[in-house]
Enzyme design. Structure first.
Site, PDB file in Angstrom:
ATOM      1  N   TYR A   1       0.824  -1.210   0.000  1.00  0.00           N
ATOM      2  CA  TYR A   1       0.000   0.000   0.000  1.00  0.00           C
ATOM      3  C   TYR A   1       0.853   1.252   0.000  1.00  0.00           C
ATOM      4  CZ  TYR A   1       1.175   0.666   4.928  1.00  0.00           C
ATOM      5  OH  TYR A   1       1.853   0.861   6.098  1.00  0.00           O
TER       6      TYR A   1
ATOM      7  N   PHE B   1      -5.767   4.971   0.948  1.00  0.00           N
ATOM      8  CA  PHE B   1      -4.850   3.842   0.787  1.00  0.00           C
ATOM      9  C   PHE B   1      -5.019   3.262  -0.612  1.00  0.00           C
ATOM     10  CE2 PHE B   1      -5.293   4.036   5.376  1.00  0.00           C
ATOM     11  CZ  PHE B   1      -4.002   3.810   5.817  1.00  0.00           C
TER      12      PHE B   1
ATOM     13  N   TYR C   1      -7.862   7.265  12.293  1.00  0.00           N
ATOM     14  CA  TYR C   1      -7.144   7.576  13.528  1.00  0.00           C
ATOM     15  C   TYR C   1      -7.773   8.712  14.319  1.00  0.00           C
ATOM     16  CZ  TYR C   1      -3.598   4.352  11.895  1.00  0.00           C
ATOM     17  OH  TYR C   1      -2.953   3.214  11.479  1.00  0.00           O
TER      18      TYR C   1
ATOM     19  N   ILE D   1      -7.154  -0.547  11.443  1.00  0.00           N
ATOM     20  CA  ILE D   1      -8.202   0.428  11.698  1.00  0.00           C
ATOM     21  C   ILE D   1      -9.511  -0.037  11.061  1.00  0.00           C
ATOM     22  CG2 ILE D   1      -6.681   2.403  11.996  1.00  0.00           C
ATOM     23  CD1 ILE D   1      -7.147   3.135   9.091  1.00  0.00           C
TER      24      ILE D   1
ATOM     25  N   PHE E   1       2.154   9.566   3.781  1.00  0.00           N
ATOM     26  CA  PHE E   1       2.540   9.398   5.183  1.00  0.00           C
ATOM     27  C   PHE E   1       3.123   8.010   5.457  1.00  0.00           C
ATOM     28  CE2 PHE E   1      -2.035   8.358   5.098  1.00  0.00           C
ATOM     29  CZ  PHE E   1      -2.030   7.080   5.655  1.00  0.00           C
ATOM     30  N   ASP E   2       2.893   7.034   4.568  1.00  0.00           N
ATOM     31  CA  ASP E   2       3.463   5.712   4.799  1.00  0.00           C
ATOM     32  C   ASP E   2       3.372   4.888   3.515  1.00  0.00           C
ATOM     33  OD1 ASP E   2       4.635   3.613   6.132  1.00  0.00           O
ATOM     34  OD2 ASP E   2       2.782   2.908   7.064  1.00  0.00           O
TER      35      ASP E   2
END
Length: 507
Positions: A278, A350, A334, A308, A288-289
């Site tokens: 992802y 995502f 989050y 999540i 962010f990731d």
């Protein structure tokens, strides 16, 4: 004489000098525009409310008043008798940030009476004026969009929650606040009274990534009193806004299928274990990731709370090899607090690529692709097998092939020389048979995999062709190779064919 003639000729060719401005006759207001801004979207009209600074002096330069000394602008309606007649007239047509030098005769100022102790009778007044702000009671919020993204799937509506950056200035460009300086977005609901009315209106209809200039008159901002801090009373406000994020508390996840394989025999269900890659971004595209940056899939159970809530839901119903975009509102992500690089109340995006999934209850799956018509002898435990195979992951990634190695793979079935799943997959085969064997990780290489070769928790796919089968020993017998008991007889036979093989009964 030549230089003189040249000077004389040049003087004849020079442009005419403009006539000097006639001296002021003192009969009317005299206005000298000392600075006019390049951009003047609006000029003062009678009935407008203005805020301006000024210096007031007599013709000899003696100062009698100054708004600068008081530290606040002079605020007043124009053309409504709230000013001396000469100033009412002099302000008309001014632009914000324009500077004017004004001479006012006594009859349009304080006349023959003057102002006791301040303005003598029949005084001519000079004013150096700088216009700071202007608005009219009929004004509305003004919105100027100077950037709009090509794709706009959703716009801000009443009750939406937004995150945006802004610079807040007065009409003259003076900065009074900036979210950029705080390095934190402004996060709020729209249209439910959490903002000044003008901002509530100005944000409606915005797209993610859109940039707007929102100009708000004071009666839709902080009014006559200001905010008691940076914003004075009766101030028009200008907000330069960029919208970064938008959601509604009623939102669920959004799924956008980007690639679905033509063949999809199975889709993920609650309880499955999945491996996927992802990229995680915010709505404005900020990364962010990424699992790709770690060169390792993210491996987890689906629908069991290991991820999540929005991802748990978004991973259901996917096929191996599928690519999809999952958009998750913060209450399913989050939340208000955020985590790490993820700010509070952030919508998450995502882009996932499913590499693999299985269920812990799965067994080996066998698909026979070809079986010879004459198939009387079937493989069983203890048989010696020679076979070719291609080994790959579920997404088609090739791991190894005996064809490329140029030799067969040779084992004694059921002796622990291969993973349990392969032992199961090779049962009941006949020579010449071809089959596909799918092995879940708990019957393959487990959670750890094989470093540098097989990823952890990977489902393995073997395309197998059985080339040779030597039936195993009867119970109570052993092989002897050149006079010695040989537990690895088949391997030795495969390597060296000039020895003598004996079958001897033992007690």
């Amino acid at each position: 004489l030549l230089p003189a003639l040249l000077v004389s000729w040049a003087a004849c060719q020079a442009p005419p000098v403009p006539a000097a401005e006639p001296p002021w006759d003192g009969a009317d207001v005299h206005v000298e525009r000392r600075f006019v801004p390049e951009r003047c979207p609006r000029a003062v009209r009678r009935g407008d409310f203005v805020r301006y600074h000024y210096l007031g002096s007599f013709p000899d330069g003696t100062r009698f008043d100054s708004s600068y000394d008081r530290g606040s602008t002079f605020n007043v309606f124009v053309g409504k008798g709230q000013l001396i007649a000469g100033m009412d007239k002099a302000l008309v047509g001014m632009c914000v940030n324009e500077r004017r030098f004004v001479k006012i005769p006594p009859k349009l100022a304080y006349g023959s009476e003057g102002v006791s102790g301040v303005i003598p009778p029949n005084a001519v007044l000079h004013f150096d004026v700088l216009l700071i702000d202007l608005w009219n009671s009929e004004d509305e919020v003004q919105v100027e969009t100077y950037f709009k993204p090509e794709k706009c799937t959703r716009r801000v509506q009443v009750s939406d929650f937004v995150r945006y950056h802004y610079n807040g200035t007065f009409l003259d460009g003076t900065l009074f606040d900036s979210s950029h300086n705080r390095m934190r977005t402004y996060d709020t609901y729209v249209g439910i009274g959490w903002l000044i009315p003008g901002m509530d209106q100005g944000l409606l209809g915005m797209c993610i990534g859109e940039k707007r200039i929102i100009t708000i008159p004071p009666f839709l901002a902080y009014g006559e009193e200001g905010d008691g801090k940076e914003i004075p009373g009766q101030a028009s406000l200008v907000f330069d806004v960029v919208l970064l994020d938008l959601h509604n508390p009623k939102d669920g996840i959004t799924i956008e299928n980007q690639l679905v394989p033509e063949s999809c025999e199975r889709r993920t269900q609650t309880g499955d274990f999945i491996r996927y890659h992802y990229n995680g971004t915010l709505l404005d595209g900020t990364l962010f990731d990424s699992s790709y940056s770690r060169n390792r899939t993210y491996d987890t159970y689906v629908g069991k709370g290991y991820v999540i809530a929005g991802m748990d839901e978004g991973l259901l119903g996917v096929c191996t090899g599928e690519r999809r975009r999952i958009i998750i509102p913060p209450h399913l992500g989050y939340g208000e607090e955020g985590r790490g690089k993820i700010p509070g109340s952030a919508v998450l995006v995502f882009d996932i690529h499913v590499a693999d999934f299985h269920n812990p209850s799965d067994s080996v799956s066998i698909t026979v692709n070809y079986k010879p018509s004459n198939c009387s002898l079937l493989s069983k435990k203890g048989d010696y097998l020679k076979y070719h195979y291609n080994a790959s992951l579920l997404d088609g990634t090739l791991l190894v092939s005996t064809h490329s190695l140029g030799k067969t793979y040779n084992i004694v079935l059921g002796s622990g020389q291969v993973v349990i799943g392969m032992d199961m997959g090779l049962q009941d085969m006949c020579v010449g048979e071809r089959r596909t064997v799918v092995i879940p990780p708990h019957l393959g290489y487990g959670e750890d995999g094989v470093e540098g070769e097989v990823p952890g928790s990977a489902v393995l796919v073997f395309d197998i062709e059985l080339l040779e089968l030597v039936s195993g020993l009867p119970e109570g017998y052993m092989f002897v190779w050149n006079g010695e008991v040989s537990p690895n007889l088949f391997e030795e036979i495969d390597q060296n064919h000039d020895g003598e093989v004996l079958l001897e009964e033992v007690s």
